[in-house]
Write an enzyme that holds these catalytic residues in place. Structure first.
Site, PDB file in Angstrom:
ATOM      1  N   ASP A 101       0.842  -1.203   0.000  1.00 20.26           N
ATOM      2  CA  ASP A 101       0.000   0.000   0.000  1.00 20.26           C
ATOM      3  C   ASP A 101       0.876   1.251   0.000  1.00 20.26           C
ATOM      4  O   ASP A 101       2.040   1.211   0.419  1.00 20.26           O
ATOM      5  CB  ASP A 101      -0.880   0.034   1.259  1.00 20.26           C
ATOM      6  CG  ASP A 101      -1.847  -1.139   1.320  1.00 20.26           C
ATOM      7  OD1 ASP A 101      -2.160  -1.698   0.248  1.00 20.26           O
ATOM      8  OD2 ASP A 101      -2.275  -1.484   2.438  1.00 20.26           O
ATOM      9  N   ILE A 102       0.264   2.363  -0.350  1.00 22.46           N
ATOM     10  CA  ILE A 102       1.004   3.639  -0.407  1.00 22.46           C
ATOM     11  C   ILE A 102       1.632   3.990   0.946  1.00 22.46           C
ATOM     12  O   ILE A 102       2.730   4.542   1.019  1.00 22.46           O
ATOM     13  CB  ILE A 102       0.094   4.773  -0.934  1.00 22.46           C
ATOM     14  CG1 ILE A 102       0.897   6.042  -1.196  1.00 22.46           C
ATOM     15  CG2 ILE A 102      -1.090   5.040  -0.008  1.00 22.46           C
ATOM     16  CD1 ILE A 102       0.173   7.083  -2.036  1.00 22.46           C
TER      17      ILE A 102
END
Ligand code: URA
Length: 230
Positions: A101-102
């Site tokens: 994920d970011i």
């Protein structure tokens, strides 16, 4: 692809020598000795010659220490993509073997060898991924039992696969999972009414994030790291 052609592509052996090595029983395909040169292999096959795993020459294998606020996308004109941390030459034709994920940091593996990365990402291979997790609430005492038994994630048909937890402090654990569902770690802790506030991947299979790599840095994998993925 024929087995003898593959052997020629991956070693110094001539076609005749490759055929001889095969008929001698020196070549194993998916752990079985194969003595027929015309034997057909596919992208998923594991080929071993005299104890050495053979990989197509020219394939590239990279580990990268992903910073916060970068995305795991293969679209290299996205300014926030991890691809932007590699040079234009290095990133050509690479794909990511298991996205983060970011807001997750740590070990990202990139390669142009699809058969190899399949062994990391395929749920059937049960390749372990270890995460260092920081939580907003103290971790519940029964976390190890719950994750060993599997928890029900919202919108999923099956329980999560057995996972291992090591409690480092009330707010920090190491979690090893053997699958890679969307937002899996965050959803596993949400299932226990907790919330992940920091997530860092330290290890994929036998490949540990190199501590000497600063955030955003990368290096090629060693031969031992490459062949540790089985
Ligand atoms: N699990 C998550 O929730 N996020 C990641 O980035 C990786 C695993």
């Amino acid at each position: 692809m024929r087995l003898d052609k593959f052997i020629c592509a991956c070693t110094e052996l001539s076609r005749t020598q490759a055929k001889k090595a095969i008929s001698n029983g020196d070549i194993f395909v998916d752990d079985a000795s194969i003595t027929k040169s015309s034997f057909k292999i596919d992208a998923q096959s594991k080929i071993v010659y005299l104890g050495r795993r053979l990989l197509l020459q020219g394939a590239r294998y990279i580990m990268l220490n992903k910073p916060l606020d970068t995305v795991c996308t293969s679209i290299d004109d996205d300014a926030r993509s991890v691809m932007g941390l590699l040079g234009a030459e290095e990133r050509k034709a690479l794909h990511i073997a298991g996205r983060l994920d970011i807001d997750t940091t740590g070990l990202v593996i990139l390669t142009d060898d699809g058969a190899w990365s399949h062994r990391i990402t395929s749920p059937k291979k049960k390749c372990g991924k270890r995460y260092r997790v920081r939580l907003i609430e103290p971790v519940s005492e029964n976390v190890a039992t719950c994750f060993k038994q599997g928890v029900q994630l919202n919108g999923e048909k099956n329980l999560t696969r057995p996972a291992e937890v090591e409690i480092l402090s009330p707010y920090e654990v190491l979690l090893t999972i053997h699958e890679g569902k969307y937002h899996q770690v965050k959803r596993m802790f949400a299932a226990l009414n907790n919330r992940v506030i920091q997530l860092h991947r330290e290890k994929v299979g036998g490949i540990q994030l190199d501590e000497s790599l600063g955030s955003g840095e990368w290096r090629y994998l060693t031969a031992a790291e490459i062949s540790s993925v089985v």
